[in-house]
Design a protein around this motif. Structure first.
Motif, PDB file in Angstrom:
ATOM      1  N   GLU A  98       2.265   1.930  -3.471  1.00 16.69           N
ATOM      2  CA  GLU A  98       1.224   2.426  -4.376  1.00 16.69           C
ATOM      3  C   GLU A  98       0.920   3.892  -4.100  1.00 16.69           C
ATOM      4  O   GLU A  98       0.765   4.689  -5.021  1.00 16.69           O
ATOM      5  CB  GLU A  98      -0.055   1.590  -4.229  1.00 16.69           C
ATOM      6  CG  GLU A  98       0.028   0.226  -4.858  1.00 16.69           C
ATOM      7  CD  GLU A  98      -1.260  -0.564  -4.702  1.00 16.69           C
ATOM      8  OE1 GLU A  98      -2.225  -0.054  -4.081  1.00 16.69           O
ATOM      9  OE2 GLU A  98      -1.301  -1.684  -5.204  1.00 16.69           O
ATOM     10  N   GLN A  99       0.834   4.269  -2.830  1.00 16.53           N
ATOM     11  CA  GLN A  99       0.564   5.652  -2.469  1.00 16.53           C
ATOM     12  C   GLN A  99       1.716   6.559  -2.884  1.00 16.53           C
ATOM     13  O   GLN A  99       1.500   7.664  -3.375  1.00 16.53           O
ATOM     14  CB  GLN A  99       0.294   5.778  -0.964  1.00 16.53           C
ATOM     15  CG  GLN A  99      -1.050   5.206  -0.559  1.00 16.53           C
ATOM     16  CD  GLN A  99      -1.273   5.279   0.948  1.00 16.53           C
ATOM     17  OE1 GLN A  99      -0.358   5.534   1.714  1.00 16.53           O
ATOM     18  NE2 GLN A  99      -2.522   5.040   1.349  1.00 16.53           N
ATOM     19  N   ALA A 155       1.455   7.028  -6.619  1.00 15.10           N
ATOM     20  CA  ALA A 155       0.341   7.915  -6.945  1.00 15.10           C
ATOM     21  C   ALA A 155       0.705   9.364  -6.639  1.00 15.10           C
ATOM     22  O   ALA A 155       0.408  10.273  -7.420  1.00 15.10           O
ATOM     23  CB  ALA A 155      -0.905   7.501  -6.166  1.00 15.10           C
ATOM     24  N   ALA A 156       1.353   9.611  -5.501  1.00 14.36           N
ATOM     25  CA  ALA A 156       1.776  10.965  -5.141  1.00 14.36           C
ATOM     26  C   ALA A 156       2.787  11.498  -6.148  1.00 14.36           C
ATOM     27  O   ALA A 156       2.732  12.670  -6.546  1.00 14.36           O
ATOM     28  CB  ALA A 156       2.342  10.992  -3.730  1.00 14.36           C
ATOM     29  N   VAL A 209       0.833  -1.208   0.000  1.00 17.35           N
ATOM     30  CA  VAL A 209       0.000   0.000   0.000  1.00 17.35           C
ATOM     31  C   VAL A 209       0.867   1.257   0.000  1.00 17.35           C
ATOM     32  O   VAL A 209       0.576   2.222  -0.716  1.00 17.35           O
ATOM     33  CB  VAL A 209      -0.958  -0.019   1.215  1.00 17.35           C
ATOM     34  CG1 VAL A 209      -1.749   1.253   1.311  1.00 17.35           C
ATOM     35  CG2 VAL A 209      -1.879  -1.221   1.137  1.00 17.35           C
ATOM     36  N   GLU A 210       1.944   1.279   0.773  1.00 22.98           N
ATOM     37  CA  GLU A 210       2.804   2.454   0.852  1.00 22.98           C
ATOM     38  C   GLU A 210       3.447   2.752  -0.498  1.00 22.98           C
ATOM     39  O   GLU A 210       3.559   3.911  -0.916  1.00 22.98           O
ATOM     40  CB  GLU A 210       3.895   2.276   1.926  1.00 22.98           C
ATOM     41  CG  GLU A 210       3.390   2.283   3.357  1.00 22.98           C
ATOM     42  CD  GLU A 210       2.936   0.902   3.810  1.00 22.98           C
ATOM     43  OE1 GLU A 210       3.333  -0.110   3.200  1.00 22.98           O
ATOM     44  OE2 GLU A 210       2.152   0.845   4.774  1.00 22.98           O
TER      45      GLU A 210
END
Length: 167
Positions: free
Chosen positions: A20-21, A24-25, A17-18
């Motif tokens: 992917e975030q 995305a950022a 998850v980290e």
């Protein structure tokens, strides 16, 4: 000679998850920097709308959407609104029957006529009957009068046609 060893197990990498975030950022920052002028312009427009109170009004409409919808439906259901909708449809239907060249000629004529009318109104110059009689012989006046008579004939034809259908 060494031979390659057969692949017996495939391990699929799934980003957490980290990751992917973070990706995305990074994508978002790249888009913001590439479109900096558009983003700033959009923010300025939104600030202007906010200063005018548009967002407060929209928020209020959303909060009271049931009542706003009921009022809108009541207004749309008025006979006057029906007439406006019908008139708009007839107007569009009328415009679709005209050829662009015809419409352009008529609109140019109306524009020039309005210019002359306002000039005459500003000057306030009175004309004698003799001068007006001479002007009636000009090709421009004759063309306009012929067009008006043709227009009135066509309009009268439509009136008589509708009268026959009504009987």
């Amino acid at each position: 000679m060494n031979m390659a060893r057969a692949i017996r197990q495939i391990s699929k990498q799934t980003p957490n998850v980290e990751e992917e975030q973070a990706q995305a950022a990074a994508d978002l920052m790249r888009q913001l920097t590439e479109n900096k002028d558009a983003v700033i312009a959009g923010i300025q427009v939104m600030k202007g709308l906010n200063d005018m109170g548009i967002f407060d009004a929209l928020r209020g409409m959303l909060d009271n959407r049931t009542e706003v919808g009921a009022i809108a439906m009541q207004q749309l259901n008025q006979p006057a609104t029906h007439n406006v909708i019908k008139a708009g449809m007839f107007g569009i239907q009328f415009l679709s029957t005209l050829q662009l060249g015809q419409l352009e000629t008529v609109m140019n004529g109306v524009g020039l006529g309005m210019k002359r009318l306002s000039k005459t109104g500003q000057d306030g110059e009175k004309q004698s009957i003799w001068k007006m009689r001479r002007r009636l012989r000009s090709p421009e006046i004759r063309a306009a009068m012929t067009a008006m008579v043709d227009f009135m004939e066509g309009m009268g034809e439509a009136f008589l046609h509708n009268k026959k259908h009504d009987e």
